[in-house]
Scaffold this motif. Sequence first.
Motif, PDB file in Angstrom:
ATOM      1  N   ALA A 237       0.826  -1.211   0.000  1.00 44.12           N
ATOM      2  CA  ALA A 237       0.000   0.000   0.000  1.00 44.12           C
ATOM      3  C   ALA A 237       0.859   1.260   0.000  1.00 44.12           C
ATOM      4  O   ALA A 237       0.579   2.205  -0.724  1.00 44.12           O
ATOM      5  N   LYS A 238       1.905   1.254   0.822  1.00 43.40           N
ATOM      6  CA  LYS A 238       2.808   2.411   0.842  1.00 43.40           C
ATOM      7  C   LYS A 238       4.246   1.885   0.799  1.00 43.40           C
ATOM      8  O   LYS A 238       4.695   1.195   1.711  1.00 43.40           O
ATOM      9  N   ILE A 239       4.944   2.242  -0.280  1.00 39.96           N
ATOM     10  CA  ILE A 239       6.329   1.778  -0.417  1.00 39.96           C
ATOM     11  C   ILE A 239       7.259   2.887   0.062  1.00 39.96           C
ATOM     12  O   ILE A 239       7.183   4.024  -0.414  1.00 39.96           O
ATOM     13  N   VAL A 240       8.139   2.551   0.983  1.00 42.38           N
ATOM     14  CA  VAL A 240       9.066   3.555   1.503  1.00 42.38           C
ATOM     15  C   VAL A 240      10.011   4.000   0.386  1.00 42.38           C
ATOM     16  O   VAL A 240      10.544   3.176  -0.349  1.00 42.38           O
ATOM     17  N   ALA A 241      10.209   5.287   0.248  1.00 42.59           N
ATOM     18  CA  ALA A 241      11.054   5.817  -0.814  1.00 42.59           C
ATOM     19  C   ALA A 241      12.460   5.239  -0.699  1.00 42.59           C
ATOM     20  O   ALA A 241      13.016   5.142   0.396  1.00 42.59           O
ATOM     21  N   GLY A 242      13.009   4.801  -1.844  1.00 41.20           N
ATOM     22  CA  GLY A 242      14.366   4.257  -1.854  1.00 41.20           C
ATOM     23  C   GLY A 242      14.407   2.752  -1.648  1.00 41.20           C
ATOM     24  O   GLY A 242      15.485   2.166  -1.627  1.00 41.20           O
ATOM     25  N   PHE A 243      13.251   2.095  -1.516  1.00 43.92           N
ATOM     26  CA  PHE A 243      13.245   0.638  -1.323  1.00 43.92           C
ATOM     27  C   PHE A 243      12.355  -0.039  -2.360  1.00 43.92           C
ATOM     28  O   PHE A 243      11.516   0.608  -2.992  1.00 43.92           O
ATOM     29  N   GLU A 244      12.558  -1.344  -2.532  1.00 41.01           N
ATOM     30  CA  GLU A 244      11.765  -2.094  -3.503  1.00 41.01           C
ATOM     31  C   GLU A 244      10.530  -2.664  -2.818  1.00 41.01           C
ATOM     32  O   GLU A 244      10.511  -2.891  -1.611  1.00 41.01           O
ATOM     33  N   ASN A 245       9.527  -2.967  -3.633  1.00 39.77           N
ATOM     34  CA  ASN A 245       8.291  -3.552  -3.107  1.00 39.77           C
ATOM     35  C   ASN A 245       8.452  -5.072  -2.988  1.00 39.77           C
ATOM     36  O   ASN A 245       7.888  -5.829  -3.754  1.00 39.77           O
ATOM     37  N   VAL A 246       9.267  -5.540  -2.028  1.00 38.56           N
ATOM     38  CA  VAL A 246       9.537  -6.982  -1.943  1.00 38.56           C
ATOM     39  C   VAL A 246       9.059  -7.585  -0.634  1.00 38.56           C
ATOM     40  O   VAL A 246       9.138  -8.783  -0.433  1.00 38.56           O
ATOM     41  N   MET A 247       8.536  -6.759   0.254  1.00 35.97           N
ATOM     42  CA  MET A 247       8.122  -7.311   1.537  1.00 35.97           C
ATOM     43  C   MET A 247       6.857  -8.157   1.368  1.00 35.97           C
ATOM     44  O   MET A 247       5.894  -7.718   0.760  1.00 35.97           O
ATOM     45  N   PRO A 248       6.880  -9.402   1.873  1.00 33.72           N
ATOM     46  CA  PRO A 248       5.683 -10.245   1.757  1.00 33.72           C
ATOM     47  C   PRO A 248       4.640  -9.800   2.766  1.00 33.72           C
ATOM     48  O   PRO A 248       4.965  -9.207   3.794  1.00 33.72           O
ATOM     49  N   THR A 249       3.394 -10.106   2.488  1.00 34.52           N
ATOM     50  CA  THR A 249       2.371  -9.799   3.487  1.00 34.52           C
ATOM     51  C   THR A 249       2.410 -10.847   4.596  1.00 34.52           C
ATOM     52  O   THR A 249       2.754 -11.998   4.355  1.00 34.52           O
ATOM     53  N   PHE A 250       2.085 -10.435   5.804  1.00 37.44           N
ATOM     54  CA  PHE A 250       2.032 -11.396   6.915  1.00 37.44           C
ATOM     55  C   PHE A 250       0.592 -11.643   7.335  1.00 37.44           C
ATOM     56  O   PHE A 250       0.339 -12.138   8.430  1.00 37.44           O
ATOM     57  N   LYS A 251      -0.329 -11.292   6.418  1.00 41.38           N
ATOM     58  CA  LYS A 251      -1.746 -11.488   6.707  1.00 41.38           C
ATOM     59  C   LYS A 251      -1.995 -12.977   6.950  1.00 41.38           C
ATOM     60  O   LYS A 251      -1.550 -13.831   6.178  1.00 41.38           O
ATOM     61  N   GLY A 252      -2.657 -13.306   8.037  1.00 43.39           N
ATOM     62  CA  GLY A 252      -2.947 -14.712   8.331  1.00 43.39           C
ATOM     63  C   GLY A 252      -1.800 -15.433   9.002  1.00 43.39           C
ATOM     64  O   GLY A 252      -1.934 -16.560   9.451  1.00 43.39           O
ATOM     65  N   GLN A 253      -0.618 -14.814   9.040  1.00 49.09           N
ATOM     66  CA  GLN A 253       0.524 -15.473   9.659  1.00 49.09           C
ATOM     67  C   GLN A 253       0.815 -14.920  11.051  1.00 49.09           C
ATOM     68  O   GLN A 253       1.349 -15.619  11.891  1.00 49.09           O
ATOM     69  N   LEU A 254       0.496 -13.648  11.235  1.00 51.98           N
ATOM     70  CA  LEU A 254       0.697 -13.044  12.554  1.00 51.98           C
ATOM     71  C   LEU A 254      -0.674 -12.726  13.146  1.00 51.98           C
ATOM     72  O   LEU A 254      -1.534 -12.150  12.471  1.00 51.98           O
ATOM     73  N   LYS A 255      -0.858 -13.110  14.403  1.00 48.49           N
ATOM     74  CA  LYS A 255      -2.132 -12.795  15.060  1.00 48.49           C
ATOM     75  C   LYS A 255      -2.131 -11.324  15.476  1.00 48.49           C
ATOM     76  O   LYS A 255      -1.074 -10.702  15.589  1.00 48.49           O
ATOM     77  N   ASP A 256      -3.320 -10.805  15.721  1.00 43.55           N
ATOM     78  CA  ASP A 256      -3.436  -9.404  16.143  1.00 43.55           C
ATOM     79  C   ASP A 256      -2.539  -9.103  17.333  1.00 43.55           C
ATOM     80  O   ASP A 256      -1.828  -8.099  17.379  1.00 43.55           O
ATOM     81  N   GLN A 257      -2.599 -10.040  18.287  1.00 41.07           N
ATOM     82  CA  GLN A 257      -1.817  -9.855  19.505  1.00 41.07           C
ATOM     83  C   GLN A 257      -0.320  -9.750  19.173  1.00 41.07           C
ATOM     84  O   GLN A 257       0.414  -8.970  19.785  1.00 41.07           O
ATOM     85  N   GLU A 258       0.105 -10.502  18.184  1.00 37.75           N
ATOM     86  CA  GLU A 258       1.522 -10.491  17.811  1.00 37.75           C
ATOM     87  C   GLU A 258       1.885  -9.191  17.093  1.00 37.75           C
ATOM     88  O   GLU A 258       2.975  -8.643  17.290  1.00 37.75           O
ATOM     89  N   ILE A 259       0.952  -8.711  16.262  1.00 37.86           N
ATOM     90  CA  ILE A 259       1.221  -7.435  15.578  1.00 37.86           C
ATOM     91  C   ILE A 259       1.345  -6.316  16.616  1.00 37.86           C
ATOM     92  O   ILE A 259       2.273  -5.494  16.557  1.00 37.86           O
ATOM     93  N   THR A 260       0.445  -6.346  17.569  1.00 40.82           N
ATOM     94  CA  THR A 260       0.529  -5.353  18.642  1.00 40.82           C
ATOM     95  C   THR A 260       1.870  -5.446  19.353  1.00 40.82           C
ATOM     96  O   THR A 260       2.507  -4.425  19.660  1.00 40.82           O
ATOM     97  N   ALA A 261       2.325  -6.676  19.584  1.00 34.96           N
ATOM     98  CA  ALA A 261       3.599  -6.861  20.270  1.00 34.96           C
ATOM     99  C   ALA A 261       4.739  -6.260  19.461  1.00 34.96           C
ATOM    100  O   ALA A 261       5.636  -5.597  20.013  1.00 34.96           O
TER     101      ALA A 261
END
Lengths: 338, 558
Positions: A297-321
């Motif tokens: 959704a938002k690519i940091v300037a100077g970097f490539e769009n290579v980060m995978p999504t972690f949807k379904g892999q990290l629980k809400d609680q883990e994202i908060t952590a």
Amino acid sequence: MNALLPNLLAQATSLPSIAPEGGSAWMPPQASGHAAEVDAVFYFIYWVSVFFFVLIVALMVYFVLRYRRRVEGELPRLHSSHSLALEVTWTIIPLILVIVMFYVGFRGFMDLANPPGQAMDIYVTGQKWLWTFKYPNGHDDTELHVPIDTPVRLILASNDVIHSFYIPAFRIKKDAVPGRYNKMWFRPTRTGEYLALCSEFCGTQHSDMRARVVVHEPGLYEKWLTDVSDPFKTHTPAEVGALLVSRRCSGCHTVDGRAHVGPTFRGIFGHEVGIKGQPSVIVDENYIRESILTPSAKIVAGFENVMPTFKGQLKDQEITAIIEYLKTLSKSPEERSP
Amino acid sequence: MTTIDATSPFAPPAGDPPVNYLTATRGLRSWLFTIDHKRIAVMYLVSILTAFLLGGIFALLVRTELWTPGRTIVDADRYNQFFTLHGAIMIFLVLIPGTPAALGNFVLPIMLGAKDLAFPRLNLLSYYLWVAGAVLAVVAIALGSVDTGWTFYVPYSTTTSMGGVVPILTGVLMLGFSSIFTGLNFIVTIHKLRPPGMGWFRMPLLLWSLYATAIMQILATPVLAITLLLLIVERLLQLGIFQPGLGGDPLLYQHFFWFYSHPAVYIMILPAMGVISEIVPVFSRKHIFGYDFIAMSSIAIAMFSFFVWGHHMFVSGQSTLVATIFSLLTYSVSIPSAVKVFNWLATLRGGSISLRTPMLYALAFICLFGLGGLTGLFLGALAANVHLHGTYFIVAHFHYVMMGSALVAMLGGIHYWWPKITGRLYSERWGQLAFVFVFIGFNLTFFPQFLMGTHGMPRRYYNYPPEFQLLNQMSTVGSYLLAVGFVIMAVYLLHSVFAGRPAPANPWGGATLEWRCASPPPTHNFDSPPPVGDPYDYRDLVYNPRSAGYVSAARPAP
Ligand SMILES: [Cu+2]
Ligand SMILES: [Cu+2]
């Protein structure tokens, strides 16, 4: 805690050495009850082989020097063409030696094949290109943790092709074959970190299919297992976040201020960041959450769009952590908590 | 090299050179449709050496990629293709047919004093099946290549997305039939065309080993053929034979595969031992020591080798009892092999040892086979096998046996029979130089791999832990030295064909029958059946400096 599947890259950067200090000239260090026995078999055959190899080469060199033909057509010195006594000798002596070799190899193998009755069972599953370990309490992990001096039985299976589970420091190896269970066991005798490898060719990342093996001091294994099974019970969210980041994100992100595949996490929280083709934003909870779930959704300037999504892999609680952990990473390393 | 002038002591007899098998007929068709075993052997030799060049290039690519951990020149998938093609080409196209189909084809009938093999047309068919196999291997590369390893283990081979799997399996199937037909031909020839006076125990030992090899080719190769056929069918139609997801058993595949492929190791090494048993006595000018033991050990190896295949599966999950039996049986093969080594050494003792190029390769063979065989003892011991299986120790071990032994013996054989095959002598000095490169390069390439293996580096690794880099780099440098040796060899051998000195009939003083016909032999080998004697009795051969060759004292010089 299925969601703790680590990032392979992260793993590769921080794995223990395959052959840490303490081995012998030909063998890695001995870290299991089998190792001494296997090494004894190895070195027995080794010295017999060295003896025969030196004998063969020495005789050959001696004969060649001694009986060298000086002028073409020169006749040989001796005419022996057979000797039953000699030939029987060099049939019988090797025969006896190989029977001994067979026997010592067999004895060691019997120990490898027969676990003692009260071993702890851990299920190991091979899958392109990751080992997963299921502990007696149901926890799944990508690292093998075991208590010292306790017999552990591994029950191996595979979800796709044949892999082979190999821990050089323990001298054990067994194939993980789809459609069946294979078993192996060991008793760790030295605390420390070791490497488990895949030794049956399984495709593109065969050589990266490694796992960390940790042998704990007495008592520490149980602590590790409760910690890792439900880290929120015993840790602050920021501590859990640190663990998650080191396992899942450190292949691309550092926490020391240096850019890697992605930007560093040090000091980003609350600061402004430039976005490719969009106005810059202030890094806050929602932005981090979005970066983890929809990185494109938002690519940091100077970097490539290579980060995978972690949807379904990290629980809400883990994202908060993770968010809590990032908040603790202030600009200077000295002020850094966990 | 020198051109021949009439005053040279090496000048051929005046007048036109006698017609030989190379000059008897001319034109491409006379080669492509030939049924002369010598021409077929030459075609095999050229084709096999071409395949060797290709397999060698893949080997160098593999070693170059391993210069650093991680990526050096190509990505992991490409690397996996390289080692697969290297292995498949070297084993199926080079080593298995190498000595029997190229050298054996040439000398076997002549050693029997015969005009040809029993079935000359079948021989040509074998050759074209080899060509078909080679073409299919190239097709496989073009169709997306293969990354299964030369072992084609299921379910990897039935599920990989690379498109070359079916063509290469079909190619290996063809090569299998080529091998079966050659074996059949050799067996019938040895049974039926032995001349009067040549009982079984007066045959040159090469023939014993080719005979033993042929038995294995006929009995083991059909199993490979059926297995590969099942694999092709399984991959194309998704039948459940070996694939667990469909109800098959992947270990069944391994049993079938090694039932062939273990004997295949001896299909490669037995002819090599036969070649060594010819070279060592000739260059010692002394009767082979323990003829009966060597002959019988070939047969023993052929028989035992059928009952040891399970030693490739000690960690696969086969039962402990089965593993134990296979371990015991595996050691049985080591005895006849040890016997041969000691017999060769005893042949040297008291001889008149000449260190010409073929003998250098024979002596290298004894060292390298010694090391290859001794390291096999580690792998036969169950407890040690568990640690070493699937590591670089295996890679080093089988390269000592297959390259250090089988291929080095073949090089020895090529140098030994080169004057007979081409009618030319190569430069001895260049031969020795190339030998030094090959010997040092080989050991530098493969000895470090033993250490990598015992310290736990698995084989077929694209990326390896950094502590192995030094050993890997030594190995890579070694492979380049080897390549230099082979380039030198190619240059002086080719040079000799065009500008080498003409070879006498018997340059080394051999007593087997091929040294009684001209170099190169006439199409029908012998005008009249040659007298048969003890193939290792050199007493009535004397050196004639005028022809730089040996002549029989009993008969006038040819
Ligand atoms: Cu693997
Ligand atoms: Cu084998």
